[in-house]
Design a protein around this motif. Sequence first.
Motif, PDB file in Angstrom:
ATOM      1  N   GLN A  34       0.828  -1.205   0.000  1.00  0.00           N
ATOM      2  CA  GLN A  34       0.000   0.000   0.000  1.00  0.00           C
ATOM      3  C   GLN A  34       0.864   1.257   0.000  1.00  0.00           C
ATOM      4  O   GLN A  34       0.552   2.239  -0.688  1.00  0.00           O
ATOM      5  CB  GLN A  34      -0.928  -0.017   1.216  1.00  0.00           C
ATOM      6  CG  GLN A  34      -2.037  -1.045   1.115  1.00  0.00           C
ATOM      7  CD  GLN A  34      -2.774  -1.247   2.429  1.00  0.00           C
ATOM      8  OE1 GLN A  34      -2.263  -0.919   3.511  1.00  0.00           O
ATOM      9  NE2 GLN A  34      -3.987  -1.783   2.353  1.00  0.00           N
ATOM     10  N   GLN A  35       1.965   1.228   0.758  1.00  0.00           N
ATOM     11  CA  GLN A  35       2.858   2.390   0.769  1.00  0.00           C
ATOM     12  C   GLN A  35       3.439   2.647  -0.617  1.00  0.00           C
ATOM     13  O   GLN A  35       3.545   3.800  -1.050  1.00  0.00           O
ATOM     14  CB  GLN A  35       3.989   2.175   1.777  1.00  0.00           C
ATOM     15  CG  GLN A  35       3.543   2.236   3.228  1.00  0.00           C
ATOM     16  CD  GLN A  35       4.720   2.125   4.180  1.00  0.00           C
ATOM     17  OE1 GLN A  35       5.610   2.963   4.183  1.00  0.00           O
ATOM     18  NE2 GLN A  35       4.719   1.074   4.991  1.00  0.00           N
ATOM     19  N   GLN A  36       3.816   1.580  -1.325  1.00  0.00           N
ATOM     20  CA  GLN A  36       4.386   1.780  -2.651  1.00  0.00           C
ATOM     21  C   GLN A  36       3.323   2.246  -3.633  1.00  0.00           C
ATOM     22  O   GLN A  36       3.623   3.017  -4.550  1.00  0.00           O
ATOM     23  CB  GLN A  36       5.075   0.503  -3.147  1.00  0.00           C
ATOM     24  CG  GLN A  36       5.943   0.699  -4.382  1.00  0.00           C
ATOM     25  CD  GLN A  36       7.100   1.657  -4.170  1.00  0.00           C
ATOM     26  OE1 GLN A  36       6.894   2.832  -3.863  1.00  0.00           O
ATOM     27  NE2 GLN A  36       8.302   1.160  -4.331  1.00  0.00           N
TER      28      GLN A  36
ATOM     29  N   THR B  59       9.724  -2.705  -6.723  1.00  0.00           N
ATOM     30  CA  THR B  59       9.218  -3.874  -5.997  1.00  0.00           C
ATOM     31  C   THR B  59      10.303  -4.519  -5.135  1.00  0.00           C
ATOM     32  O   THR B  59      10.100  -5.588  -4.576  1.00  0.00           O
ATOM     33  CB  THR B  59       8.666  -4.920  -6.984  1.00  0.00           C
ATOM     34  OG1 THR B  59       9.710  -5.345  -7.865  1.00  0.00           O
ATOM     35  CG2 THR B  59       7.527  -4.341  -7.805  1.00  0.00           C
ATOM     36  N   GLY B  60      11.446  -3.860  -5.006  1.00  0.00           N
ATOM     37  CA  GLY B  60      12.580  -4.462  -4.316  1.00  0.00           C
ATOM     38  C   GLY B  60      12.338  -4.776  -2.854  1.00  0.00           C
ATOM     39  O   GLY B  60      12.939  -5.700  -2.309  1.00  0.00           O
ATOM     40  N   ASN B  61      11.452  -4.008  -2.198  1.00  0.00           N
ATOM     41  CA  ASN B  61      11.165  -4.232  -0.779  1.00  0.00           C
ATOM     42  C   ASN B  61       9.816  -4.901  -0.541  1.00  0.00           C
ATOM     43  O   ASN B  61       9.323  -4.900   0.587  1.00  0.00           O
ATOM     44  CB  ASN B  61      11.196  -2.900  -0.010  1.00  0.00           C
ATOM     45  CG  ASN B  61      12.606  -2.374   0.172  1.00  0.00           C
ATOM     46  OD1 ASN B  61      13.571  -3.134   0.143  1.00  0.00           O
ATOM     47  ND2 ASN B  61      12.735  -1.066   0.355  1.00  0.00           N
ATOM     48  N   LEU B  62       9.236  -5.477  -1.601  1.00  0.00           N
ATOM     49  CA  LEU B  62       7.881  -6.014  -1.494  1.00  0.00           C
ATOM     50  C   LEU B  62       7.862  -7.524  -1.696  1.00  0.00           C
ATOM     51  O   LEU B  62       8.706  -8.082  -2.396  1.00  0.00           O
ATOM     52  CB  LEU B  62       6.979  -5.356  -2.544  1.00  0.00           C
ATOM     53  CG  LEU B  62       6.879  -3.835  -2.511  1.00  0.00           C
ATOM     54  CD1 LEU B  62       5.979  -3.348  -3.640  1.00  0.00           C
ATOM     55  CD2 LEU B  62       6.357  -3.342  -1.163  1.00  0.00           C
ATOM     56  N   ASP B  63       6.852  -8.165  -1.092  1.00  0.00           N
ATOM     57  CA  ASP B  63       6.640  -9.580  -1.382  1.00  0.00           C
ATOM     58  C   ASP B  63       6.027  -9.712  -2.772  1.00  0.00           C
ATOM     59  O   ASP B  63       5.654  -8.721  -3.405  1.00  0.00           O
ATOM     60  CB  ASP B  63       5.750 -10.232  -0.315  1.00  0.00           C
ATOM     61  CG  ASP B  63       4.370  -9.590  -0.220  1.00  0.00           C
ATOM     62  OD1 ASP B  63       3.702  -9.405  -1.254  1.00  0.00           O
ATOM     63  OD2 ASP B  63       3.942  -9.269   0.915  1.00  0.00           O
ATOM     64  N   SER B  64       5.930 -10.922  -3.266  1.00  0.00           N
ATOM     65  CA  SER B  64       5.526 -11.126  -4.660  1.00  0.00           C
ATOM     66  C   SER B  64       4.108 -10.630  -4.932  1.00  0.00           C
ATOM     67  O   SER B  64       3.833 -10.057  -6.002  1.00  0.00           O
ATOM     68  CB  SER B  64       5.652 -12.606  -5.046  1.00  0.00           C
ATOM     69  OG  SER B  64       4.861 -13.407  -4.197  1.00  0.00           O
ATOM     70  N   THR B  65       3.197 -10.799  -3.966  1.00  0.00           N
ATOM     71  CA  THR B  65       1.816 -10.348  -4.169  1.00  0.00           C
ATOM     72  C   THR B  65       1.736  -8.836  -4.234  1.00  0.00           C
ATOM     73  O   THR B  65       1.114  -8.266  -5.136  1.00  0.00           O
ATOM     74  CB  THR B  65       0.910 -10.872  -3.042  1.00  0.00           C
ATOM     75  OG1 THR B  65       0.951 -12.301  -3.039  1.00  0.00           O
ATOM     76  CG2 THR B  65      -0.523 -10.410  -3.236  1.00  0.00           C
ATOM     77  N   SER B  66       2.387  -8.157  -3.280  1.00  0.00           N
ATOM     78  CA  SER B  66       2.387  -6.694  -3.277  1.00  0.00           C
ATOM     79  C   SER B  66       3.115  -6.154  -4.499  1.00  0.00           C
ATOM     80  O   SER B  66       2.697  -5.157  -5.104  1.00  0.00           O
ATOM     81  CB  SER B  66       3.051  -6.164  -2.000  1.00  0.00           C
ATOM     82  OG  SER B  66       2.326  -6.555  -0.855  1.00  0.00           O
ATOM     83  N   GLY B  67       4.210  -6.820  -4.876  1.00  0.00           N
ATOM     84  CA  GLY B  67       4.949  -6.402  -6.061  1.00  0.00           C
ATOM     85  C   GLY B  67       4.102  -6.475  -7.308  1.00  0.00           C
ATOM     86  O   GLY B  67       4.134  -5.574  -8.160  1.00  0.00           O
ATOM     87  N   ALA B  68       3.317  -7.540  -7.430  1.00  0.00           N
ATOM     88  CA  ALA B  68       2.443  -7.696  -8.596  1.00  0.00           C
ATOM     89  C   ALA B  68       1.388  -6.597  -8.638  1.00  0.00           C
ATOM     90  O   ALA B  68       1.035  -6.100  -9.724  1.00  0.00           O
ATOM     91  CB  ALA B  68       1.776  -9.069  -8.572  1.00  0.00           C
TER      92      ALA B  68
ATOM     93  N   VAL C  10       1.720  -3.495  -7.505  1.00  0.00           N
ATOM     94  CA  VAL C  10       2.385  -2.262  -7.923  1.00  0.00           C
ATOM     95  C   VAL C  10       2.696  -2.301  -9.419  1.00  0.00           C
ATOM     96  O   VAL C  10       2.466  -1.331 -10.151  1.00  0.00           O
ATOM     97  CB  VAL C  10       3.665  -2.032  -7.096  1.00  0.00           C
ATOM     98  CG1 VAL C  10       4.512  -0.919  -7.687  1.00  0.00           C
ATOM     99  CG2 VAL C  10       3.304  -1.717  -5.650  1.00  0.00           C
ATOM    100  N   LEU C  11       3.211  -3.425  -9.892  1.00  0.00           N
ATOM    101  CA  LEU C  11       3.539  -3.550 -11.311  1.00  0.00           C
ATOM    102  C   LEU C  11       2.284  -3.473 -12.177  1.00  0.00           C
ATOM    103  O   LEU C  11       2.297  -2.869 -13.256  1.00  0.00           O
ATOM    104  CB  LEU C  11       4.276  -4.864 -11.565  1.00  0.00           C
ATOM    105  CG  LEU C  11       5.680  -4.934 -10.980  1.00  0.00           C
ATOM    106  CD1 LEU C  11       6.148  -6.388 -10.927  1.00  0.00           C
ATOM    107  CD2 LEU C  11       6.648  -4.082 -11.786  1.00  0.00           C
ATOM    108  N   GLY C  12       1.215  -4.077 -11.695  1.00  0.00           N
ATOM    109  CA  GLY C  12      -0.044  -3.998 -12.423  1.00  0.00           C
ATOM    110  C   GLY C  12      -0.540  -2.573 -12.531  1.00  0.00           C
ATOM    111  O   GLY C  12      -1.061  -2.155 -13.575  1.00  0.00           O
ATOM    112  N   PHE C  13      -0.348  -1.798 -11.462  1.00  0.00           N
ATOM    113  CA  PHE C  13      -0.756  -0.394 -11.494  1.00  0.00           C
ATOM    114  C   PHE C  13       0.084   0.399 -12.487  1.00  0.00           C
ATOM    115  O   PHE C  13      -0.442   1.195 -13.271  1.00  0.00           O
ATOM    116  CB  PHE C  13      -0.644   0.218 -10.098  1.00  0.00           C
ATOM    117  CG  PHE C  13      -0.874   1.700 -10.091  1.00  0.00           C
ATOM    118  CD1 PHE C  13      -2.105   2.218 -10.432  1.00  0.00           C
ATOM    119  CD2 PHE C  13       0.151   2.564  -9.769  1.00  0.00           C
ATOM    120  CE1 PHE C  13      -2.322   3.588 -10.451  1.00  0.00           C
ATOM    121  CE2 PHE C  13      -0.052   3.932  -9.784  1.00  0.00           C
ATOM    122  CZ  PHE C  13      -1.292   4.442 -10.122  1.00  0.00           C
ATOM    123  N   LEU C  14       1.390   0.186 -12.462  1.00  0.00           N
ATOM    124  CA  LEU C  14       2.250   0.890 -13.424  1.00  0.00           C
ATOM    125  C   LEU C  14       1.874   0.523 -14.856  1.00  0.00           C
ATOM    126  O   LEU C  14       1.818   1.388 -15.742  1.00  0.00           O
ATOM    127  CB  LEU C  14       3.718   0.555 -13.155  1.00  0.00           C
ATOM    128  CG  LEU C  14       4.320   1.129 -11.867  1.00  0.00           C
ATOM    129  CD1 LEU C  14       5.718   0.579 -11.644  1.00  0.00           C
ATOM    130  CD2 LEU C  14       4.337   2.650 -11.898  1.00  0.00           C
TER     131      LEU C  14
END
Length: 252
Positions: A153-155, A176-185, A187-191
């Motif tokens: 959420q912070q990212q 996504t370097g500081n995120l777990d795979s679910t949170s990273g996905a 953020v990447l989906g948003f970008l």
Amino acid sequence: MTDSDERRVAARAAGLSKTYGTGEAVVRALDDVSVDLYAGEFTSIMGPSGSGKSTLMHLLAALDNATAGTIVIGETELGSLGDNALTKLRREEVGFVFQAFNLVPTLTAEENILLPLSIAGRKPDSDWFDSVIDTVGLRDRLDHRPNALSGGQQQRVACARALVSRPSIVFADEPTGNLDSTSGAEVLGFLQRSVREFGQTVVMVTHDPVAASYSDRVIFLADGQIVDEIREPNAERVLEQMAAIQTRAMSA
């Protein structure tokens, strides 16, 4: 992406070099790099550690000065700008997403998102703000401070902050370097959606083939030079290309 977008360059580097140190201790981080980054595209920059990918991003984002070469963002050549004009360009034309989030802990999510506009003395476009908030999925978290939000959420707050001023280009450094795979996905989906739905231009440095697979184009660096690129990547192709670069480096 439309044909007109394909022809329009959001940022361009020509003959870009960056060295650190002098004499025998000189380190050449970038060596005569030329590349066009197209509007309305999601571009990833990859390469082994020390390849120059973060240096390239910092130069393109006007966070550092090149030793040689030119950088253009939109129609503006960065070398022609003084400090005040560079600050204005970074504030109005460039968005940033960093690995460490860089949120102000005493501000709410909404206040963090609007901070660049507040500093610039600008009012948010309410329709655009609503679109960004709904796309990033933070409507029910706007009054929370960063310590009450998950890493993902912070990212996403940081991504919304980068987009709310409608910059010409967004640079994301290992987002996504500081995120777990679910949170990273998430953020990447948003970008990715910001490119496809809003026509945003995103340039991301990453070491992760899965993260790179969200982009339209992957540029590979090695020893300060661009050595290859692929379009419509998937994680397997990216991983194969990275392995090939490592093999060439070991046999050189």
